[in-house]
Design an enzyme around this catalytic site. Structure first.
Site, PDB file in Angstrom:
ATOM      1  N   LYS A 174      16.430  63.470-128.741  1.00 22.34           N
ATOM      2  CA  LYS A 174      17.240  62.948-129.861  1.00 22.34           C
ATOM      3  C   LYS A 174      16.720  63.595-131.146  1.00 22.34           C
ATOM      4  O   LYS A 174      15.739  63.145-131.719  1.00 22.34           O
ATOM      5  CB  LYS A 174      17.095  61.427-129.918  1.00 22.34           C
ATOM      6  CG  LYS A 174      18.241  60.670-130.551  1.00 22.34           C
ATOM      7  CD  LYS A 174      18.615  61.047-131.962  1.00 22.34           C
ATOM      8  CE  LYS A 174      17.808  60.392-133.048  1.00 22.34           C
ATOM      9  NZ  LYS A 174      18.202  60.875-134.414  1.00 22.34           N
ATOM     10  N   GLU A 249       3.704  60.706-134.727  1.00 17.42           N
ATOM     11  CA  GLU A 249       3.135  61.602-135.744  1.00 17.42           C
ATOM     12  C   GLU A 249       3.926  61.306-137.007  1.00 17.42           C
ATOM     13  O   GLU A 249       5.139  61.460-137.049  1.00 17.42           O
ATOM     14  CB  GLU A 249       3.320  63.044-135.279  1.00 17.42           C
ATOM     15  CG  GLU A 249       2.310  64.003-135.854  1.00 17.42           C
ATOM     16  CD  GLU A 249       2.587  64.319-137.305  1.00 17.42           C
ATOM     17  OE1 GLU A 249       1.828  63.829-138.159  1.00 17.42           O
ATOM     18  OE2 GLU A 249       3.552  65.014-137.603  1.00 17.42           O
ATOM     19  N   CYS A 283       4.627  67.454-143.067  1.00 14.61           N
ATOM     20  CA  CYS A 283       3.708  66.320-142.991  1.00 14.61           C
ATOM     21  C   CYS A 283       2.298  66.785-143.347  1.00 14.61           C
ATOM     22  O   CYS A 283       1.441  65.975-143.658  1.00 14.61           O
ATOM     23  CB  CYS A 283       3.767  65.657-141.638  1.00 14.61           C
ATOM     24  SG  CYS A 283       3.514  66.799-140.323  1.00 14.61           S
ATOM     25  N   GLU A 384       3.471  58.976-149.410  1.00 15.21           N
ATOM     26  CA  GLU A 384       4.031  60.278-149.050  1.00 15.21           C
ATOM     27  C   GLU A 384       5.373  60.480-149.754  1.00 15.21           C
ATOM     28  O   GLU A 384       6.285  59.677-149.607  1.00 15.21           O
ATOM     29  CB  GLU A 384       4.218  60.379-147.534  1.00 15.21           C
ATOM     30  CG  GLU A 384       4.631  61.776-147.123  1.00 15.21           C
ATOM     31  CD  GLU A 384       4.789  61.938-145.619  1.00 15.21           C
ATOM     32  OE1 GLU A 384       5.443  61.095-144.992  1.00 15.21           O
ATOM     33  OE2 GLU A 384       4.259  62.928-145.082  1.00 15.21           O
TER      34      GLU A 384
HETATM   35  C1  UN1 Z   1       5.076  68.795-139.794  1.00 10.29           C
HETATM   36  O1  UN1 Z   1       5.317  68.921-140.979  1.00 10.29           O
HETATM   37  O2  UN1 Z   1       5.610  67.844-139.138  1.00 10.29           O
HETATM   38  O3  UN1 Z   1       0.641  73.046-139.893  1.00 10.29           O
HETATM   39  C2  UN1 Z   1       4.246  69.706-139.043  1.00 10.29           C
HETATM   40  C3  UN1 Z   1       1.766  73.088-140.379  1.00 10.29           C
HETATM   41  C4  UN1 Z   1       2.949  73.247-139.473  1.00 10.29           C
HETATM   42  C5  UN1 Z   1       3.291  71.937-138.875  1.00 10.29           C
HETATM   43  C6  UN1 Z   1       3.749  70.910-139.809  1.00 10.29           C
HETATM   44  N1  UN1 Z   1       2.652  74.205-138.440  1.00 10.29           N
HETATM   45  O4  UN1 Z   1       1.946  72.977-141.567  1.00 10.29           O
END
Ligand code: UN1
Length: 495
Positions: A174, A249, A283, A384
């Site tokens: 999804k 995550e 993230c 965030e």
């Molecule tokens: C994300 O933003 O969910 O290390 C992951 C990094 C990327 C992954 C980000 N390869 O910034």
């Protein structure tokens, strides 16, 4: 314009309701990228049933064969890299080099996990008894529900789908409704690579309806989710009550420490790329920079100067450094955080508003924004934002900087710029994040290493990457004891 359907039991099908929604280009709201099937519970039921029925056959398909399909998928992705990268830019807004990088990450993951199909190793260890052998083996978990975000529209699906498949699970996927077209193109690649029907199923729709129902579906065995903390926590509670594995995550409030002995050229570049790359929508984004007071003024001058040179625009244009943000609700949320920062008394050093010049008038563009004199407890330093907004915080000392970095509820990524090998060792030991970078920004994780955070950034096993995040997350251990003595058990026990 594409008609984007669900993929269930080896067929592209409309949602049962016949309803659709649009996926649009965030750089130009008038451009519709796809008309997408809007699914409901019945579509999820069908997809889960298909995955359940395909499970026996897939579980018993030898792992090297499963791996070969991933290898072929990586080859097809490579062949189509350019077109897929451009599609990412159009559907999600990231600049083209990043769109291509995102596809490359999926390619790397495909090759890497194809090899795991020939390893998937467990352990053999000696038994306490002379005629007994003992081993642990990796077995699949069953039907996996995979829920992915929009910010890495092909890489993150690859992070989850490839290891799930090589370990012998079947999947209901999804994706975020903001990047449905990319998700469908990725599934097309796996279909072309030779997956048999029902092994991978795709259901489009909203998180609240389709995602949540998938998570609680009685025939699903495990969930992997990437998205916001609020949603992840809610899904964890659902899974906790029904005894279901979930890996989440959920973002971060990542920080770069700039020490007084740092190479400022490197630190400024790290803060620019970490703070404004992907328009701050990672993230792992460096949304805080914690600067030693001795170099604070010099850092601020250089950081602001470098950020003011960034050019906003459509990510397909060569000269663009920063693309739009993903959608209207994120656009409003980010602008609201900028207002919060001003009210909290932080100093707005750059940006701070929507950008509507020239061909940016039709998109969700926000100027790269820097706040100075941020204190660690302000909301803009704690929550965030997921946009091009960086908070710079002054630190009195190394210890103060470490305390500030650790002083949020998140714990995904952190970084320190220093020339002092001892300080870097202490930072490595004491920074409370899943990932620590030394003299590099908070972003840029590589797929052959585990990826995931602690505290509010992640729950359960690692989200992805390496053996720790790919194999350990998508398989479980089964332990086998075989007695070949032919003797009664009792006679063997002499302890
Ligand atoms: C994300 O933003 O969910 O290390 C992951 C990094 C990327 C992954 C980000 N390869 O910034």
């Amino acid at each position: 314009m594409e008609q984007i359907k669900n993929y269930i039991r080896g067929k592209w099908v409309d949602a049962k309701s016949g309803e659709t929604f649009q996926s649009i280009n965030p750089a130009n709201k008038d451009e519709v990228i796809g008309i997408v099937s809007k699914s409901g519970r019945k579509d999820v039921d069908e997809a889960v049933k298909a995955a359940r029925e395909a499970y026996e056959g897939w579980r018993l398909t030898p792992a090297p064969r499963r791996g070969e399909i991933l290898f072929r998928a990586a080859e097809i992705l490579l062949k189509n890299k350019d077109a897929l990268g451009k599609l990412e830019t159009r559907e999600m807004g990231k600049v083209l080099p990043e769109g291509l990088g995102d596809v490359q990450e999926a390619i790397d993951m495909g090759y890497y996990l194809a090899g795991e199909g020939r390893r998937l190793s467990g352990e053999t260890v000696p038994s306490e008894l002379p005629s007994k052998d003992t081993k642990s083996i990796r077995v699949p978990i069953g039907v996996f529900g995979l829920i992915t975000p929009w910010n890495f529209p092909i890489a993150i699906p690859a992070w989850k789908i490839f290891p799930a498949l090589v370990c012998g699970n079947t999947v209901v996927f999804k994706p975020s409704s903001d990047t449905s077209v990319c998700a469908a193109k990725f599934v097309e690649v796996l279909v072309e690579a030779g997956l048999s029907k029902g092994v991978l199923n795709l259901v489009h729709g909203s998180g609240g309806e389709v995602g949540e129902y998938l998570v609680s579906h009685p025939e699903v065995n495990a969930i992997s989710f990437t998205g916001s903390f609020d949603t992840g926590k809610h899904l964890e509670a659902i899974c906790g009550a029904i005894h279901r594995i979930i890996v989440t995550e959920m973002g971060g409030k990542n920080a770069i420490i700039v020490m007084d002995d740092a190479n400022l050229d490197l630190a400024v570049e790290g803060a620019i790329w970490g703070g404004f790359g992907t328009t701050g929508q990672r993230c792992t984004a460096a949304s805080r920079v914690v600067v030693h007071q001795k170099v604070y003024p010099a850092f601020i001058d250089r950081f602001r100067a470098a950020a003011s040179r960034l050019r906003l625009g459509d990510g397909l244009q060569k000269e663009t450094d920063v693309g739009p943000v993903i959608n209207e609700s994120q656009f409003n949320k980010i602008l609201n955080y900028i207002e919060i920062g001003k009210k909290e008394g932080a100093t707005l050093l750059l940006g701070g508003k929507a950008y509507r010049e020239g061909n940016c008038s039709k998109g969700y563009f926000i100027e790269p924004t820097i706040f100075g004199e941020v204190t660690p407890d302000m909301r803009i330093a704690q929550e965030e934002i997921f946009g091009p907004v960086v908070s710079v915080i002054r630190a009195k000392s190394f210890e103060d900087a470490i305390r500030t970095v650790n002083g949020t509820s998140y714990g995904l990524s952190s970084s320190i710029y220093t020339q002092d090998v001892n300080k870097s060792a202490v930072a490595e030991r004491d920074l409370e994040t899943g990932i620590v970078y030394i003299n590099a920004s908070t972003i840029g994780a590589e797929i052959q290493l585990p990826f995931g955070g602690i505290k509010q950034s992640g729950y359960g096993r690692k989200e992805a990457g390496g053996r720790g995040g790919a194999l350990d997350t998508y398989s479980r251990w089964k332990v086998i004891y075989r007695d070949f003595s032919g003797k009664l058990q009792k006679a063997q026990i002499d302890k």
